[in-house]
Design a protein around this motif. Structure first.
Motif, mmCIF file in Angstrom:
data_model
loop_
_atom_site.group_PDB
_atom_site.id
_atom_site.type_symbol
_atom_site.label_atom_id
_atom_site.label_comp_id
_atom_site.label_asym_id
_atom_site.label_seq_id
_atom_site.Cartn_x
_atom_site.Cartn_y
_atom_site.Cartn_z
ATOM 1 N N UNK A 98 0.909 -1.244 -0.018
ATOM 2 C CA UNK A 98 0.104 -0.038 -0.058
ATOM 3 C C UNK A 98 0.922 1.278 -0.055
ATOM 4 N N UNK A 99 1.927 0.988 0.836
ATOM 5 C CA UNK A 99 2.763 2.221 0.746
ATOM 6 C C UNK A 99 3.638 2.618 -0.092
ATOM 7 N N UNK A 100 3.988 1.591 -1.227
ATOM 8 C CA UNK A 100 4.984 1.591 -2.172
ATOM 9 C C UNK A 100 4.667 2.465 -3.254
ATOM 10 N N UNK A 101 3.447 2.623 -3.823
ATOM 11 C CA UNK A 101 3.112 4.099 -4.576
ATOM 12 C C UNK A 101 3.581 5.297 -4.190
ATOM 13 N N UNK A 102 3.671 5.577 -2.933
ATOM 14 C CA UNK A 102 3.900 6.918 -2.278
ATOM 15 C C UNK A 102 5.355 7.041 -2.100
ATOM 16 N N UNK A 103 6.084 6.077 -1.828
ATOM 17 C CA UNK A 103 7.625 6.253 -1.316
ATOM 18 C C UNK A 103 8.442 5.640 -2.249
ATOM 19 N N UNK A 104 8.167 4.837 -3.210
ATOM 20 C CA UNK A 104 9.277 4.390 -4.067
ATOM 21 C C UNK A 104 9.908 5.518 -5.293
ATOM 22 N N UNK A 105 10.952 5.602 -5.248
ATOM 23 C CA UNK A 105 11.474 6.547 -6.247
ATOM 24 C C UNK A 105 11.201 6.387 -7.558
ATOM 25 N N UNK A 106 10.641 5.248 -8.103
ATOM 26 C CA UNK A 106 10.713 5.235 -9.511
ATOM 27 C C UNK A 106 9.527 5.795 -10.196
ATOM 28 N N UNK A 107 9.322 5.772 -11.491
ATOM 29 C CA UNK A 107 8.482 6.097 -12.215
ATOM 30 C C UNK A 107 7.095 5.670 -11.731
ATOM 31 N N UNK A 108 5.938 6.380 -12.135
ATOM 32 C CA UNK A 108 4.586 6.254 -11.449
ATOM 33 C C UNK A 108 4.068 4.751 -11.844
ATOM 34 N N UNK A 109 4.145 4.710 -13.156
ATOM 35 C CA UNK A 109 3.355 3.104 -13.474
ATOM 36 C C UNK A 109 4.136 1.751 -12.535
ATOM 37 N N UNK A 110 5.668 2.197 -12.508
ATOM 38 C CA UNK A 110 6.245 1.019 -11.896
ATOM 39 C C UNK A 110 5.987 0.970 -10.209
ATOM 40 N N UNK A 111 5.786 2.116 -9.732
ATOM 41 C CA UNK A 111 5.666 2.362 -8.332
ATOM 42 C C UNK A 111 4.271 1.592 -8.039
ATOM 43 N N UNK A 112 3.203 1.884 -8.846
ATOM 44 C CA UNK A 112 1.809 1.253 -8.766
ATOM 45 C C UNK A 112 1.972 -0.209 -8.883
ATOM 46 N N UNK A 113 2.583 -0.439 -10.056
ATOM 47 C CA UNK A 113 2.678 -2.028 -10.213
ATOM 48 C C UNK A 113 3.372 -2.839 -9.067
ATOM 49 N N UNK A 114 4.525 -2.311 -8.677
ATOM 50 C CA UNK A 114 5.219 -3.014 -7.596
ATOM 51 C C UNK A 114 4.198 -2.995 -6.309
ATOM 52 N N UNK A 115 3.444 -2.094 -6.099
ATOM 53 C CA UNK A 115 2.511 -2.097 -5.038
ATOM 54 C C UNK A 115 1.584 -2.984 -4.992
ATOM 55 N N UNK A 116 1.063 -3.033 -6.479
ATOM 56 C CA UNK A 116 -0.072 -4.129 -6.639
ATOM 57 C C UNK A 116 0.511 -5.635 -6.498
ATOM 58 N N UNK A 117 1.897 -5.711 -7.077
ATOM 59 C CA UNK A 117 2.368 -7.039 -6.935
ATOM 60 C C UNK A 117 2.484 -7.462 -5.412
ATOM 61 N N UNK A 118 3.007 -6.557 -4.512
ATOM 62 C CA UNK A 118 3.293 -6.780 -3.315
ATOM 63 C C UNK A 118 1.839 -6.998 -2.426
ATOM 64 N N UNK A 119 0.805 -6.272 -2.743
ATOM 65 C CA UNK A 119 -0.502 -6.486 -2.378
ATOM 66 C C UNK A 119 -0.862 -7.879 -2.677
ATOM 67 N N UNK A 120 -0.973 -8.347 -4.054
ATOM 68 C CA UNK A 120 -1.535 -9.646 -4.263
ATOM 69 C C UNK A 120 -0.594 -10.844 -3.704
ATOM 70 N N UNK A 121 0.815 -10.667 -3.618
ATOM 71 C CA UNK A 121 1.544 -11.386 -2.778
ATOM 72 C C UNK A 121 1.118 -11.849 -1.426
ATOM 73 N N UNK A 122 0.755 -10.807 -0.981
ATOM 74 C CA UNK A 122 0.397 -10.680 0.558
ATOM 75 C C UNK A 122 -0.911 -11.426 0.695
ATOM 76 N N UNK A 123 -1.637 -11.224 -0.212
ATOM 77 C CA UNK A 123 -2.982 -11.916 -0.266
ATOM 78 C C UNK A 123 -2.767 -13.492 -0.657
ATOM 79 N N UNK A 124 -2.051 -13.545 -1.510
ATOM 80 C CA UNK A 124 -2.105 -14.934 -1.836
ATOM 81 C C UNK A 124 -1.167 -16.076 -0.731
#
Lengths: 216, 618
Positions: free
Chosen positions: B129-155
């Motif tokens: 959840x925090x990734x999109x706001x704190x990561x220093x990458x480009x916006x799409x990548x930040x969101x993608x990374x956050x999404x991957x983490x959320x899905x991983x956590x759920x799975x």
């Protein structure tokens, strides 16, 4: 009345013969060992056999085993077993065939000649005679969840005397009751032990058997 | 897809909640620890309500019910027991229960182990959840990374929850029976043996120091403690040889000298005939001689010297192979690939090639695993060869034991004869004298007063009957007639029929043992049954008698109060001594609250095959 006797100690054998003869018994054979007894029983087919548990040649429970196998060959053969010690285990084995006409007494009981002779007669007549010590051992254990547990104390007393082979009249005399009262008690005992209407003597044996099992 | 996500989300939330619970558990543990410092154990019992709740929750949320491992609650104490007596019983009950310690471990360690695992999905979700706001990458990548983490956590949330469940079941559930050793376990055992062999070196140095101090510098007091207090290490290896490789290694030591008794002049003498006023010095010198003269002391020393080399090197081989294979080659090869580091051709490389290190490392690890079990057995057999008693020592121990049991046997026999003598003297003999006297009086009276003579004769008969009853009881105590007539099986059945409580008897005997063994077995069972009724208050007893491979097994189980201790009570100790005469043994399993199982074994042969497997209820 014809008697076959089995006792290995000469002193006791002669004593028993004298005692029985004095009370008008006809001692047709006096065996001193197990094999002798095994031969005498079918040969004489006595009215009653008086047998010591421990006999030669093995000095184990020879007499008891010969008596039991003889009763298998001649069902209902009256047998009175004498022993220096009484065991519930042996009592059960004697009663197991349910035909009655068995007795199991301590040797001490010959001290009282009248009672002893009475016991021999009752066995010969098809009754069941258990030594008071066997009964006493039964009473050590409280009967739980067995039919016997349903009996009232008075009924247990009556059953106790029944196990010693007493008739209703004798029980009435012992307990200071009327004959009809004892009759009522025995009827109630038979009902509580689920013994169907049949030959009264047989039911008495079965009641005693149930009593012995009630110890369990 | 919704139910899948919902289930995973629930698992994630539950994991977080369980972590919170584990923190509460830690606080509970700290609380009970404080009260325990002042020997107040009640909070520890109250804490079971909390662990019970955790157990229930873990079972319900992970779908694996966890059974309660506690011992049954305390039986009501004897009314005459003092307050301290009761409290001591309570302390024993709570302290002896292995579940108490396992509860503690769970309460203490869960926030750092199982609880942390349960929390992990929630943590990863937070990061996602925090990734999109704190990561220093480009916006799409930040969101993608956050999404991957959320899905991983759920799975992986259900898997994490299941792991938590296993952790909790392992500590809060009933203790599992250890399985046969796997290669991994054997490898760990190799490492343990290796460590212990290093300890051998230390112990060796300690003993050598003790010897040098006493014989070189004359500080003789150093020898005995240095030797005696380091025997735990060889003893530990003896036990491990038994537990890990089923090699039986009895202790070879001579028995420790008992306390010294003063002689007639009130002095205490040592082995050299010098008298002392206090027992301290001769006692000490006896201890010194006992250790110094025992060959096992010197064999131990030799073993301690050799063990670091033999066991150390032997067990180090698989451990080194596994460590080098996994840590040095496989992991290192993978690791250096990612970090781009270069550690030359030692770590993570074979002949300078990193990828070649992986198969070699795997092969080394497999080799280590393959040889681990054999290595443990070889090491244990080596230790056993040195640490078991020599033929001479075994003989000495055997003689020691025979002397002891013979003394017991003669003592028991003498006591028995004394009892028989007393019983005869006070019972049958006295009664027969009385019979004779009464008969004499009858003779004198028979003409003068027939009625009185008759009464006396009846009295004589009664007394004779009592004498017979006395003799019968006596005979039963010496050798029960039913045992002579029917053998052990029926004698035990007869015993069961006479017992005041229901007894279930099962006998599997294909013949009869010798009369002496039969009698010992009979009295052992009789005494144990009496104990069960009298002290345990049993309401049901089971007796099993069977013979297999030259051993007669007797087992008496009852549902009484338990807490039977053969070392405390005289009854069971007497049975043990009696069986000891025949090299028999007695083991008691009797936790507080019952049930009690007394297992006895008597080596013996059966004669006259007469198959009668039968069972009966009495």
């Amino acid at each position: 009345m014809r008697v076959v006797l089995a006792e290995d100690l000469p002193l006791l054998r002669e004593g028993l013969i004298a005692l029985l003869r004095a009370h008008d018994f006809d001692v047709v054979a006096a065996a001193a060992s197990g094999p002798e007894l095994a031969a005498a029983l079918p040969a004489h087919r006595p009215d009653v056999a008086v047998v010591d548990v421990r006999l030669p040649p093995t000095f184990t429970d020879e007499g008891l085993r010969v008596a039991l196998s003889a009763r298998q060959a001649m069902p209902g053969l009256p047998v009175l077993v004498l022993s220096q010690h009484v065991e519930q285990l042996y009592a059960r084995e004697l009663l197991a065939d349910g035909t009655g006409a068995v007795g199991y007494l301590l040797k001490d009981r010959v001290f009282n000649a009248e009672q002893f002779v009475d016991a021999v007669r009752r066995v010969a007549a098809g009754g069941t005679v258990m030594d008071p010590e066997v009964i006493a051992k039964l009473l050590v254990r409280p009967a739980v969840s067995k039919p016997v547990a349903r009996l009232t104390p008075r009924e247990r007393e009556v059953l106790d005397l029944m196990a010693q082979g007493r008739s209703n009249a004798a029980i009435a005399q012992r307990l200071h009751l009327s004959d009809s009262a004892v009759g009522k008690h025995t009827a109630s005992i038979f009902t509580k032990l689920d013994l169907a209407q049949s030959d009264d003597d047989n039911r008495r044996v079965l009641a005693v058997l149930a009593y012995l099992d009630g110890g369990a | 897809m919704i139910p899948w996500r919902a289930r995973n989300a629930i698992a994630l939330l539950r994991g977080a909640a369980l972590f919170g619970l584990s923190l509460v558990g830690f606080a509970v543990f700290a609380g009970t620890l404080l009260t325990r410092c002042v020997a107040v154990m009640h909070p520890t019992v109250w804490a079971r309500a909390f662990t019970g709740w955790c157990r229930l929750l873990a079972g319900r949320w992970t779908g694996r019910e966890i059974a309660s491992p506690y011992r049954p609650s305390l039986p009501p104490p004897a009314p005459e027991a003092s307050f301290w007596g009761r409290y001591q019983g309570f302390l024993e009950w709570i302290n002896d229960d292995p579940a108490t310690g396992r509860d503690d471990t769970w309460l203490f360690a869960t926030p750092f182990a199982g609880g942390l695992v349960a929390l992990l999905p929630a943590g990863v979700l937070g990061v996602g959840v925090a990734a999109p706001f704190v990561l220093p990458w480009a916006a799409p990548w930040r969101v993608l990374a956050g999404l991957v983490a959320v899905l991983a956590a759920l799975s992986f949330a259900p898997a994490a929850l299941a792991l938590y469940g296993r952790w909790t079941a392992a500590l809060l559930g009933p203790q599992r029976v250890p399985r046969t050793s796997t290669a991994w376990v054997a490898l760990v055992r190799c490492a343990s043996l290796c460590g212990l062999s290093m300890l051998s070196a230390l112990v060796f140095l300690t003993q050598v120091a003790g010897i040098l101090l006493s014989f070189g510098l004359g500080l003789v007091f150093a020898f005995a403690p240095a030797v005696e207090h380091t025997r735990w290490l060889p003893n530990l290896r003896r036990r491990l040889a038994h537990d890990w490789s089923t090699v039986d290694v009895p202790q070879p030591y001579r028995p420790r000298p008992g306390p010294l008794a003063p002689r007639a002049d009130g002095k205490y003498y040592d082995d050299y005939g010098i008298g002392y006023r206090t027992p301290a010095v001769p006692q000490w010198s006896r201890r010194f001689t006992w250790l110094f003269r025992d060959p096992a002391t010197w064999r131990d020393l030799l073993w301690l010297m050799l063990d670091p080399v033999v066991t150390g090197v032997l067990t180090a081989i698989p451990v080194a192979l596994a460590l080098y294979g996994t840590q040095g080659l496989v992991l290192a090869a993978v690791w250096t690939r990612f970090t781009d580091g270069d550690d030359g051709d030692w770590y993570g490389a074979v002949a300078g090639i990193r990828w070649a290190a992986v198969p070699v490392g795997v092969a080394l690890t497999v080799l280590a695993l393959a040889m681990s079990r054999t290595t443990v057995h070889v090491a244990n057999n080596w230790a056993a060869a040195f640490l078991r008693p020599t033929a001479k020592a075994a003989m000495a121990l055997r003689i020691e034991r025979l002397t002891e049991t013979r003394a017991d046997a003669t003592e028991v026999q003498a006591a028995e004869l004394r009892r028989i003598e007393r019983d005869l003297h006070d019972g049958a003999q006295a009664r027969l004298v009385s019979v004779g006297l009464t008969l004499g009086a009858v003779e004198a009276l028979i003409d003068k007063d027939p009625a009185a003579a008759k009464a006396l004769a009846a009295q004589a008969r009664e007394t004779a009957a009592k004498a017979l009853a006395d003799l019968r009881d006596l005979v039963r105590g010496i050798h029960p007639p039913v045992l002579a007539e029917r053998g052990l099986g029926d004698a035990v059945r007869a015993l069961a029929l006479d017992s005041p409580v229901p007894v279930d008897v099962r006998v599997e005997l294909a013949g009869r043992a010798s009369p002496a063994v039969e009698a010992a077995a009979y009295f052992a069972v009789a005494e144990t049954m009496t104990n069960a009724v009298r002290h345990g208050g049993a309401s049901r007893i089971e007796v099993r008698v069977r013979h297999a491979e030259g051993v007669l097994y007797l087992e008496v189980r009852d549902d009484g109060a338990g807490g039977a201790d053969p070392d405390a009570g005289t009854g069971l100790r007497g049975v043990r001594r009696r069986l000891g005469t025949f090299d028999g043994t007695l083991a008691v399993d009797s936790p507080k609250g019952g049930p009690t199982t007394v297992s006895m074994e008597l080596p013996c042969a059966l004669s006259s095959p007469r198959t009668s497997p039968s069972s009966g209820k009495a």
